[in-house]
Design an enzyme around this catalytic site. Sequence first.
Site, short mmCIF file in Angstrom:
data_model
loop_
_atom_site.label_atom_id
_atom_site.label_comp_id
_atom_site.label_asym_id
_atom_site.label_seq_id
_atom_site.Cartn_x
_atom_site.Cartn_y
_atom_site.Cartn_z
N ASP A 156 0.83 -1.20 0.00
CA ASP A 156 0.00 0.00 0.00
C ASP A 156 0.87 1.26 0.00
OD1 ASP A 156 -2.00 -1.76 0.16
OD2 ASP A 156 -2.65 -1.24 2.20
N GLU B 236 3.87 1.63 -1.20
CA GLU B 236 4.49 1.86 -2.52
C GLU B 236 3.46 2.45 -3.49
OE1 GLU B 236 7.95 -1.49 -3.01
OE2 GLU B 236 5.89 -2.19 -2.85
N TYR B 237 2.22 1.96 -3.38
CA TYR B 237 1.14 2.48 -4.22
C TYR B 237 0.94 3.97 -3.92
CZ TYR B 237 -3.52 3.00 -6.30
OH TYR B 237 -4.59 3.42 -7.04
N LEU C 120 -35.75 -7.60 -16.74
CA LEU C 120 -35.82 -9.04 -17.00
C LEU C 120 -37.17 -9.57 -16.57
CD1 LEU C 120 -32.35 -9.97 -15.47
CD2 LEU C 120 -32.96 -10.18 -17.88
N GLU D 36 -26.07 -16.40 -13.56
CA GLU D 36 -25.36 -15.37 -12.78
C GLU D 36 -26.23 -14.94 -11.61
OE1 GLU D 36 -24.91 -11.98 -15.35
OE2 GLU D 36 -23.81 -13.14 -16.82
N LYS E 252 -28.43 -12.64 -9.39
CA LYS E 252 -29.19 -11.41 -9.65
C LYS E 252 -28.92 -10.48 -8.47
CE LYS E 252 -33.64 -9.48 -10.88
NZ LYS E 252 -33.50 -8.33 -10.02
N ASP F 132 -28.82 -7.46 -5.92
CA ASP F 132 -29.87 -6.56 -5.44
C ASP F 132 -29.25 -5.21 -5.13
OD1 ASP F 132 -32.31 -5.77 -4.69
OD2 ASP F 132 -32.36 -6.82 -2.78
N GLU G 278 -24.15 -3.54 -11.80
CA GLU G 278 -24.92 -3.26 -10.59
C GLU G 278 -23.98 -2.70 -9.53
OE1 GLU G 278 -27.97 -4.23 -11.30
OE2 GLU G 278 -29.09 -4.30 -9.41
N TYR H 212 -22.05 -6.92 -15.90
CA TYR H 212 -22.56 -8.21 -16.36
C TYR H 212 -23.15 -8.23 -17.78
CZ TYR H 212 -26.59 -5.92 -14.15
OH TYR H 212 -27.52 -5.02 -13.75
N LYS I 223 -36.39 -15.67 -9.40
CA LYS I 223 -36.27 -15.00 -8.12
C LYS I 223 -36.33 -16.01 -6.97
CE LYS I 223 -37.00 -10.93 -7.59
NZ LYS I 223 -37.53 -9.65 -7.87
N CYS J 293 -37.98 9.70 29.62
CA CYS J 293 -37.24 8.48 29.34
C CYS J 293 -37.95 7.28 30.00
CB CYS J 293 -35.82 8.63 29.88
SG CYS J 293 -34.91 7.10 29.86
N CYS K 215 -35.45 6.17 33.11
CA CYS K 215 -35.14 6.98 34.30
C CYS K 215 -36.11 8.14 34.47
CB CYS K 215 -33.72 7.50 34.22
SG CYS K 215 -33.52 8.78 32.96
N CYS L 290 -32.49 10.95 25.72
CA CYS L 290 -32.67 11.09 27.17
C CYS L 290 -31.54 12.01 27.66
CB CYS L 290 -32.57 9.72 27.84
SG CYS L 290 -32.23 9.81 29.60
N CYS M 152 -28.55 7.94 33.41
CA CYS M 152 -29.69 7.05 33.19
C CYS M 152 -29.18 5.60 33.19
CB CYS M 152 -30.31 7.39 31.84
SG CYS M 152 -31.46 6.16 31.25
S1 IVH Z 1 -28.95 -8.54 -17.25
C1 IVH Z 1 -31.75 -6.85 -20.68
N1 IVH Z 1 -27.78 -9.59 -15.19
O1 IVH Z 1 -31.99 -6.98 -12.57
C2 IVH Z 1 -31.49 -7.21 -19.27
N2 IVH Z 1 -29.42 -7.92 -14.78
O2 IVH Z 1 -35.07 -6.75 -13.59
C3 IVH Z 1 -30.15 -6.90 -18.83
N3 IVH Z 1 -29.71 -7.38 -12.40
O3 IVH Z 1 -32.48 -3.84 -13.90
C4 IVH Z 1 -29.94 -7.14 -17.42
N4 IVH Z 1 -28.22 -8.79 -11.63
O4 IVH Z 1 -30.38 -4.14 -12.66
C5 IVH Z 1 -28.69 -8.70 -15.60
N5 IVH Z 1 -26.61 -10.62 -13.48
C6 IVH Z 1 -27.52 -9.73 -13.89
C7 IVH Z 1 -28.23 -8.92 -12.98
C8 IVH Z 1 -29.19 -8.03 -13.47
C9 IVH Z 1 -29.10 -7.86 -11.31
C10 IVH Z 1 -30.79 -6.37 -12.36
C11 IVH Z 1 -30.67 -5.29 -13.37
C12 IVH Z 1 -32.03 -5.15 -13.97
C13 IVH Z 1 -32.88 -6.04 -13.15
C14 IVH Z 1 -33.84 -6.78 -14.04
#
Ligand code: IVH
Length: 690
Positions: free
Chosen positions: A50, A52-53, A100, A130, A132, A134, A192, A244, A333, A427, A430, A445, A450
Amino acid sequence: MSDQKDIMPLIDLNKIDSKETAGKAVDQLRKAIRHHNYRYYVLDDPIISDSEYDELMQMLQTLEQQYPELLDPNSPTQRVSGEVKEELGTVTHPKPMLSLKAVYNDSEVYNFDETCKKSLNEKKIEYIAEPKYDGLSIELIYENGNLISAATRGDGYTGEDVLSNIKTIREIPLKLRSEQIPIPPKIAIRGEVYIRKDEFNTLNMQREKEGEDQFANPRNAAAGSLRQLDSKITAKRPLHIFLYEILQCEDSSFETHWDELLAFKEWGLKVNLQESYKCKDIKEALKCYNNMGEKRDDLPYEIDGVVFKVNDLADREKLGFRQRDPRWAIAYKFKPRQGTTKLENIIVQVGRTGRLTPVAILKPVRIGGVEVSRASLHNQSEIERKDIRIGDTVLVERAGDVIPYVVKPIKDNRDGSEKRFIMPENCPVCNSKVIMSEDKKSARCTNMNCPAQVRERIIHFTQKTAMNIQGLGGKKVSQLMDAHIITSISSIFELKKDDVKNLERFGEKSAQNLIDEIEKSKDQTLPRFLFALGIPLVGEHLARVLAEHYQTLSDIRFASKDELLSIYEIGPEVADSITTFFSQDENLLQIEKLKEAGLTLENPVYKIGEKKLPLDGLKFVFTGTLLQWTRSEAQKLIEDLGAHATSSVSKETDYVVAGENPGSKLVKARKNNVTILNEEEFKNFLEEIQ
Ligand code: IVH
């Protein structure tokens, strides 16, 4: 890049005396820094330290200041712009950012596969599975390898311009690498942005201490952090990204989605190849879904399903799109970890600093295999905003190891008997006056003595990462307080074996153990003691910063606000909090009593810079799960002894501590001849050096 001079360019700033020589050095430095970013963020395998960076960055910054004509908006130094915007601008996406189709059971997945096979006239289709994620969907555009645009999804056609905020995320390269795979002249990529679960919890704890609103879940935290008008705020948030999908690309020659993902990695973009799977058919994809569901809670980030994507890009072309989503992908899902239950009561908890937090008492409900009976409601304003009432049926969500929260009341279930919650004026513990802020987001409080505050302060003081008094956790503290045996922090050190040996759940041996532990803690290090004091806004890290700077408690105690402000990392609020803490008689009295009880307070073991610490300068990497400590506890143990914990193994690593189910770091450690300690060996090692 394998040449040593490319890895750590030898630049003598004194010899740079013209724009030409400076230009050459700047190019070399930027190239080297980009390479190290790639090794660190994408390959998780740094090859320099770190410091050196930092040295490289420092040199680059100096040269860019001296020769402003060499500045480049995508130089590695240009991560945080100084500007604060009135509002975020808009960006029109080069192609609509579609969503999707979501499916919820296996038969819908088989239907999807059947439809694809029929349309393509194929017997079997290869899919990529892959996670999904959140988080918050984002589009990055690179032109000739330079990041020129970053936008949120918005309505799918136009999104918000978040380029200056995105640039603060170090995982995102400002310039793509082009070592093996040529970079297209212009490419728009989807990904994401997310916050890790552990970092989300820390962020919320920090916000609570600072009296700010808490984020309901990691997704909201990521979105709130990215949509800031001041990118300096975004820069402080622990944002990450996974890329992705290619949204649009000029001159693309890829044949499969898998090849695209591999190219992403090669270009320096963060892809999650570890959790992306090439599946020979839909059955294999479903297996991935089940496996991913099982490990969902163990992943450091939130996912809410698995995306199945047709791998062959020509097939995708043939399948095309519906109005809002592609025909070549679906999101399977996970079952929502939500449940409905009755909110039976709202109680008010008093924290260490006197903050009052309303907590929902729920009729116990099983959500995702875990029984939930409480949920934080954060503050009065939040309760009013969601219109949550006592007696309501509420929707509760549990996200991984994140504290459950009430999503909303089910208003249709109301029968008129529900009661609105009002924060008490006194409170609940107390009976002292409660002060509520105008926006109703914070209530406190006002009585420092307390019992609820004192209890929380004592628990904070004794905890593992503070004074580490084993055997004196929350339950025992309450028991001893209820029996009036301890009444304050300093009274812990007045405890006698005879006071406790006859209490329930104590005996001769455990009473003696407790006394021994208390005695042992008297020699605790200065940063731990400072943290244990519970000065508002001074967490473990700042306690360490203060201890390093001042070395003695008395110097910290008498430091003026201006003096504190001169320390990097200490801002006006923290400086205020420290000086206020040391101006309060009750706190000074406690410190005096602790001194009288024989606490070292100025523990000489902790003298940074004097090379007195037993593990000074050593680098540790932890992998796998340890049974006796959490990862952060184990890291703290070695940091207290002068060592550093880093996230990845390199030739510079001195020790790798391997718990259960160690990952690839163990393989790397063997490759680099790094000493490996299992948990038992680590424990012995610590005992030997202390
Ligand atoms: S592909 C044309 N890959 O899920 C679709 N989406 O309801 C391209 N999301 O708004 C999306 N992980 O934000 C893709 N591995 C993944 C994802 C992903 C999360 C989200 C994305 C999108 C929502 C779809």
